[in-house]
Design an enzyme around this catalytic site. Structure first.
Site, mmCIF file in Angstrom:
data_model
loop_
_atom_site.group_PDB
_atom_site.id
_atom_site.type_symbol
_atom_site.label_atom_id
_atom_site.label_comp_id
_atom_site.label_asym_id
_atom_site.label_seq_id
_atom_site.Cartn_x
_atom_site.Cartn_y
_atom_site.Cartn_z
ATOM 1 N N GLY A 62 8.773 -7.543 -0.252
ATOM 2 C CA GLY A 62 8.372 -5.998 -0.483
ATOM 3 C C GLY A 62 9.046 -4.702 -0.057
ATOM 4 N N ARG A 63 9.566 -4.317 0.667
ATOM 5 C CA ARG A 63 10.273 -2.901 0.891
ATOM 6 C C ARG A 63 10.968 -2.985 -0.574
ATOM 7 N NH1 ARG A 63 8.899 -0.833 6.404
ATOM 8 N NH2 ARG A 63 6.608 -0.867 6.504
ATOM 9 N N HIS A 99 -7.361 -10.742 -0.841
ATOM 10 C CA HIS A 99 -6.107 -10.315 1.333
ATOM 11 C C HIS A 99 -7.098 -11.481 1.725
ATOM 12 C CE1 HIS A 99 -4.050 -8.514 3.307
ATOM 13 N NE2 HIS A 99 -4.065 -7.157 2.648
ATOM 14 N N ARG A 152 -4.023 -14.418 0.301
ATOM 15 C CA ARG A 152 -2.907 -14.735 1.153
ATOM 16 C C ARG A 152 -3.129 -14.933 2.850
ATOM 17 N NH1 ARG A 152 0.071 -8.691 2.467
ATOM 18 N NH2 ARG A 152 2.727 -9.748 2.190
ATOM 19 N N ASN A 206 -3.045 -4.792 13.150
ATOM 20 C CA ASN A 206 -4.060 -4.350 13.226
ATOM 21 C C ASN A 206 -5.156 -5.548 14.337
ATOM 22 O OD1 ASN A 206 -4.203 -2.455 11.463
ATOM 23 N ND2 ASN A 206 -3.711 -4.135 9.361
ATOM 24 N N GLN A 210 -3.842 -7.589 -5.802
ATOM 25 C CA GLN A 210 -4.793 -7.932 -4.640
ATOM 26 C C GLN A 210 -6.023 -7.742 -3.940
ATOM 27 O OE1 GLN A 210 -3.463 -6.853 -0.547
ATOM 28 N NE2 GLN A 210 -3.021 -8.583 -0.673
ATOM 29 N N THR A 222 1.137 -1.543 -0.461
ATOM 30 C CA THR A 222 -0.085 0.045 -0.169
ATOM 31 C C THR A 222 0.929 1.448 -0.178
ATOM 32 O OG1 THR A 222 -2.304 -1.238 1.132
ATOM 33 C CG2 THR A 222 -1.861 1.489 1.282
#
Length: 374
Positions: free
Chosen positions: A332-333, A183, A235, A243, A103, A27
């Site tokens: 990811g990053r 997701h 996923r 969260n 996603q 995101t």
């Protein structure tokens, strides 16, 4: 027998991928008006080079309905304007020889009244507020704020949620995506139904493991029926606390889930190991989660989809995972800061430093301006 390499081609579902490195969904909050932009087309195309980039790109999480939004400036797939705006993104990826799936996302209780239609409360399995924050853009700028208390979804609302996923999967194909990923991780709606910490329902969608898994499995069946299992992934994050997600007994829960997913003919199962973005050995419950057993159970139940692993992987760790039975490794990053991450891993080149201040919101800086390796 030789073991697979991260850098070799492979077939996954309906796709022939150029390598086994996957760009994880990330995101970035750069879609004003919930519409994809030209900058997004460039961002994904930069990471779609067949040898130097990702064999498969999973788009940022994309809400299936106005109710499904929980963060500012995230692109949706619930109207025709969004379909049209996504098309230049998928075209740009395909022009470079890449593959991209979207996603599909419903945040559930991880939202704020400012982002919900008519300022209504977010929805959830049960009316339990999450100890979590979301990203909002206020007149004074972007920042993180406490999520709003949710209301519980009524039983007769759940078929509509399933249909929203079905329609969004059809729109994804119309927008040129090669497929979709559902997701069901990181404490969002489908994960909220799965976990006992957020699901205290007493109807057929709460209580037992079978009941708590019902909504996810209904969504998966509907999406597979709509676009075909070989274009669908899912996923899962068995033990993440992201969260405010929690369950005291994740092993039997997720073993049931993968047994039920096995007959659907999915392209892949995407598993986050440990705490999302954190410790790989993080656990919930009394014992460490056994990811190898989860994969074995999926295979024993007839699951043929590729097994994708995710969370803090280096080149060496990725090869160890492939040696141990994984098929794909998601980064990811690493892909945020390195459009040519696969080349850098293959050749042992240094990585660009991640600009954390530009992760969420903003423009081209920290988005499309990361340099390629010389």
């Amino acid at each position: 027998m030789t073991t697979p390499s991260l850098f070799e081609p492979t077939t996954v579902g309906a796709w022939r991928l150029s390598n086994r490195a996957v760009m994880a969904p990330l995101t970035r909050n750069r879609a004003p008006g919930q519409l994809p932009t030209a900058d997004m087309a460039l961002y994904y195309a930069q990471r779609a080079h067949p040898q130097d980039g990702a064999g498969l790109i999973i788009s940022e999480a994309t809400p299936i309905s106005p109710q499904g939004h929980g963060y500012a400036d995230t692109p949706g797939l619930h109207n025709e304007a969004q379909v049209a705006a996504w098309r230049p993104v998928t075209d740009a990826v395909h022009a470079r020889g890449g593959h991209i799936v979207t996603q599909l996302w419903h945040v559930g209780r991880i939202s704020h009244v400012d982002l919900q239609p008519a300022g209504q409360p977010p929805v959830a399995p049960s009316a339990i507020a999450a100890k979590a924050k979301t990203y909002l853009i206020k007149p004074e700028g972007g920042g993180f704020f406490d999520v709003s208390p949710p209301r519980a979804l009524a039983l007769d609302e759940l078929p509509g949620i399933v249909n929203d996923y079905r329609q969004a999967s059809r729109r994804a194909r119309d927008a040129g995506f090669d497929g979709v990923e559902i997701h069901a991780a990181n404490g969002y709606l489908l994960d909220q139904f799965l976990r006992s910490g957020s699901n205290q329902r007493t109807d057929t969608y709460g209580g037992s493991i079978e009941n708590r898994a019902r909504l996810l499995l209904e969504v998966m069946a509907a999406v597979v029926d709509e676009i075909g299992g070989d274009r669908v992934g899912v996923r899962l994050s068995p033990v993440t606390a992201a969260n405010d997600a929690s369950d005291a007994h994740p092993q039997p829960l997720f073993e049931h889930v993968v047994r039920q997913l096995a007959p659907l003919g999915l392209a892949y199962v995407h598993v986050i190991e440990g705490q999302t973005g954190g410790a790989r050995d993080f656990q919930q419950g009394d014992i460490p989660f056994d990811y190898a057993a989860l994969r074995t159970i999926y295979r024993a139940a007839g699951g043929q989809g590729a097994w994708m692993v995710n969370n803090g992987y280096s080149a060496d760790l990725a090869q160890q995972a492939l040696d141990s039975g994984a098929d794909l490794v998601a980064f990811g990053r690493g892909f945020i800061a390195n459009p040519d991450l696969t080349r850098r891993l293959r050749e042992g080149l240094p990585l660009n430093e991640l600009q954390r201040a530009t992760l969420y919101g903003g423009g081209a800086q920290g988005y499309t301006d990361y340099p390629l390796a010389v």
